[in-house]
Structures are given as C-alpha cells and as structure tokens.
Design a protein around this motif. Sequence first.
Motif, mmCIF file in Angstrom:
data_model
loop_
_atom_site.group_PDB
_atom_site.id
_atom_site.type_symbol
_atom_site.label_atom_id
_atom_site.label_comp_id
_atom_site.label_asym_id
_atom_site.label_seq_id
_atom_site.Cartn_x
_atom_site.Cartn_y
_atom_site.Cartn_z
ATOM 1 N N LEU A 358 0.833 -1.219 0.000
ATOM 2 C CA LEU A 358 0.000 0.000 0.000
ATOM 3 C C LEU A 358 0.858 1.255 0.000
ATOM 4 N N GLU A 359 2.175 1.062 -0.080
ATOM 5 C CA GLU A 359 3.129 2.162 -0.111
ATOM 6 C C GLU A 359 3.032 3.067 1.110
ATOM 7 N N MET A 360 2.667 2.398 2.271
ATOM 8 C CA MET A 360 2.611 3.126 3.541
ATOM 9 C C MET A 360 3.937 2.890 4.268
ATOM 10 N N TYR A 361 4.976 3.477 3.732
ATOM 11 C CA TYR A 361 6.334 3.184 4.197
ATOM 12 C C TYR A 361 6.579 3.684 5.616
ATOM 13 N N ASP A 362 6.081 4.850 5.924
ATOM 14 C CA ASP A 362 6.300 5.351 7.285
ATOM 15 C C ASP A 362 5.618 4.467 8.335
ATOM 16 N N ASP A 363 4.413 4.015 8.010
ATOM 17 C CA ASP A 363 3.709 3.114 8.940
ATOM 18 C C ASP A 363 4.451 1.780 9.078
ATOM 19 N N ALA A 364 5.024 1.318 7.945
ATOM 20 C CA ALA A 364 5.771 0.048 7.995
ATOM 21 C C ALA A 364 6.998 0.171 8.889
ATOM 22 N N VAL A 365 7.725 1.314 8.768
ATOM 23 C CA VAL A 365 8.904 1.524 9.617
ATOM 24 C C VAL A 365 8.500 1.591 11.084
ATOM 25 N N GLU A 366 7.425 2.290 11.375
ATOM 26 C CA GLU A 366 6.965 2.405 12.765
ATOM 27 C C GLU A 366 6.548 1.037 13.315
ATOM 28 N N PHE A 367 5.893 0.223 12.470
ATOM 29 C CA PHE A 367 5.450 -1.106 12.914
ATOM 30 C C PHE A 367 6.644 -1.998 13.262
#
Length: 559
Positions: A358-367
């Motif tokens: 989903l190209e939610m890179y910031d959320d992926a890094v935070e997760f």
Amino acid sequence: MSPTAPARRLRLGLPRRVFSQVLLMQVAIAAGVAVLATGLFLAPLSKQLDQEAERRALSIAQTTAQDPQIAEGVLTTPPTADGPVQREAERIRRATHAEYIVVLDRHWLRWSHPVTSQIGDQVSTSPEDALQGKEVMEIDQGTLGRSARGKVPLYDARHRIIGAVSVGIAYDSVRARLISAIPGLFAYAGGALAVGALAAWLISRRVQRQTRDLAFSDISALLAEREAMLHGIREGVVALDRGGRVRLLNDEARRLLGIGDEAVGQTPDEALGAGRTTDVLAGRVPGTDLLTVRGQRVLVANRMPTDDGGAVATLRDRTELEQLGRELDSTRGLIDALRAQDHEHANRMHTLLGLLELEMYDDAVEFVGEVVGDHRVTAEQVTEKIQDPLLAALLVGKATVAAERGVALWVSERTRLPDRLIDPRGLVTVVGNLVDNALDAVAGTLHARVEVELRTEGRTVVLKVCDTGPGIPADQRELIFTEGWSTKKPPAHGKRGLGLSLVRRLAERQGGSATVGEADGGGAEFTVVLPEALTEPELEPAALGESSEPAAVAEEETR
C-alpha cells in the motif's frame, strides 16, 4: 562295532547334599556320644561295685569279730570241723551269703573254713595287717579263687588281739552284677541314640528346606556368584534383617546413599537420619518405584520383603534422567513458544507486506520499530537487574514462554543480583522450578501474572516467586515439599513431585530454607533464602550501596 560305554565308577566318600551330610554327621556324633557316655559310665560302675563288695566283706568281718562266742571258742577249744567256732562262722556265712568266713589265730591257723579239710591249716595270704590291729579291704586271689576281701583283728574280753577274721565275697557275683547292668545301660544308650537320630533327621530336614537341597559346593558357588553380582551391578542393593538392621550393602548403594561399612548392623534411621529415603528403606512408605532424594541424587527405590522377615531394597539413580526430563519439558515449552512466535511472526510479516504494497512506508517503519523494541526492552530490563548471564537468559526465555501462554512474567523493581554467584546452576534450578510451577498454576486464568524478585542481603540471596493462581491450602504447605507428592499428572518421561523437593534440598544444603505462603491479593508466594550464595565483593558493601543501587533506581524511575 559301536564303542562300549565306559563303566561307571563307584564313588566313595561323603554325600554331596547338605541334608545328607548334616544327617550323617549328626548321627555319627550322637552315636559317638552314646558310646563315650556308656564307656565313661561303665568304668566307674565297675570300681563302685568292687568297693561295695569290699565294704560288705569288711562289714561281715566286723560283725563276726564282735561275736563273743568266736573269741571264746578260739581261746578255749581246738580248731575242729565240728567246733563252736566253725559252727558259728558257717551260720553267719550262710546268713550273709558270703563266699567264706575264716577265723584264724595269731599263728595263722584256720579255725573255720567252708572246706572243713582246711581247718587247722595255715592261711594262704598274709594276715599281718589285721593281726597288728588294722582293717583291710582288697581284691585278692585265694584258695577259693578271686574274691573281694575284708580282714579285721579278733579281740578277747580284755581287748587283746588273739587272731583275725577274714571274709570273702565271690568276685564272680560282682562281675555278674556289672554284666547284668550292661543291657539296661545299652538300652538307655540306644534310646538316647534313637532320640538323637530323630532330632538329627528333623534338623536336617529343616536344613534341607532352608538350603533347598543344595550341595555345599553349590552353596559356595552361589555365595561367590552373589558377591560378584552384588558388587558388579549398577543398582544399589540394601539388605535388612528381621530386626530392620542393615546386613548388606553393595558398592553402588554405598555411593548412592553416601554411607560406608559402618552402616552395617544399624537401622536406616541410625545410618541415614530422618527423611523419605529412610522411610522407604524401613518400609514405612508403601508402593513401588518410589521417588526419593538423597543429597543431590534422585533415586527410585523398591523394597521387597524376604521369607525370613527381612527385606531387600534396590536403588536406581535417576538424577540424570530427571534432569533430562526437566530439560525436555523446558524444550517442549520453548518449542511451543517458538511455534506460536512463528505463527505471530507470519502474521506480522503479512501485515508488513500489506503496508509495503500500500506504499505506507512510514507506517511500515513504525510497525517494525515497535515489534523489535518490545523484545529489546524486555531483555534489557532483565539484564540490567540480573547480571548473572545464566539467570538472565533463563528469565528472558521464561518471559517469552509466559507471553505465549497468556501470562505476564514480571521481574520485581526491587530485583538486584550481581554477577558473583558461587553456584549459578543451583540457583537456575531453583528459579526454573518455581517459575514453571507458577506458570502452571496461573495458566488459563484471567489476568494471569507471575512476579520474580531476586535481591541480596550481604552475601545472602533471597528469591521470591509470586503468582495470581489459586494458592496453596495451609494444610498442604509442608506436604508439597515432599518427594513424590504432586497435584499434576505425571509427564511422559517419568513422575512428578521432585521439583519443590529439590528446591528445598538445595536450599537446606546451603544452610537456607524454602517456604510457601499466601501472596498479596491471593495466590502463592514461594520464598527461598540462600545464605553465603555470593562471593566476597571487590568493593566495600557500603560503596556498592551508595553508588550502584541509587543510580540504578534513578535510571529505573526515569524510565
């Protein structure tokens, strides 16, 4: 031609069976004793009969010499066959059944004799002793043959010796009495021999039953084989007599129980002291494959009564097996935790993959940061409070297992344990057992929580493990430390009921204690005190107390 079978050689000598040899020896002993007793009785009997005959002859001679007619006849009449002396002497002889009564004067001339033709002749044996006033008893040979004789002096009215009186008892009558006594004596001896033979047979039959009709060589071989077997097997063997005293210990039993030959002849209470091992050996704990702890060893004991009222107990060392079993339980727990983590990790990876797609890179890094941070915080919190690597690794692993089982494992804020343990493996055993028991107690309950506290007081380590489970009833708080007692189902590798027993045994071995009480808010609280568990610190205790602990507390409060 077929070969001729060799002829069987006749074997001479003692029989091989214990029963036959004992019977033969006892009959021979009884027969020998009977013959010896008969001979020892006959010898004094013959002498006694001779003495009785001599005393009887002397008594007749004394009676005859006191007859006044005899002395008067010797002084006033000649020695004739029809004289008064002969008549009186013959009357006395017939009345007393003597062989002869001879009255003689100082010249040795006979005045009486059973053979009248010898009256007036001199006697054949010397009467000098009697003529000198002495009384004589003897066995001698005379004209009438061998006889028992008694000779006394003959006195006149003025007590002067005027002659002598000689009386003889036929020795054939003495021998006849002796021979007549022999059949009766042999009858008694035969009866005694028969009774002895019967007793020997009964004793031999008892020996036959007790030895199971074995030969002496078989018994000797069995004893040698028993010694080799007892000292060669890798199981401890303890034999007890009917009084409950130790009568045999093999080498393995000495090693497992930590005792020596001084225990032989003592009761288990005297040799081992009070404890479950003593109760098992003494037969006060029934059952088979009984678990007990002796020192640092886990033993499996079996006790079998014997026919003589004693017992034989066998001991097997299960220390390594129990350790492997506990390690197996821990490994299974870790495997379950890893399996759950694998499942959780797969879910997280799927989540991460979705965020990336989903190209939610910031959320992926935070997760990813949150997931990694949780594990890092847990490990850091444990290692900061517990500096011993073995204990820290144990609690980190237990925290992971607890989390997967839905249990919160907390390390108390007061926990401080430096890396100065004398026996870290022993403390790992104690902590591991208590934490495992606490996790089992709270598993499946709401808001399940286990708290571990490890603190030091000088060189003493105090361990507390609290849980939110149902707790331990007051009447069972001592019983749970007994070997073999457990409320859980036994695992596949063996039996339960050893963990808490080992905990108390390890604590008491170091002079400490292990107790259980009620935790705040319910549940159980186990407390283990281990004195002298730490080595001497390199710095003074005051310096450590002023610098180390406040800094650690401050850092913890900052968090």
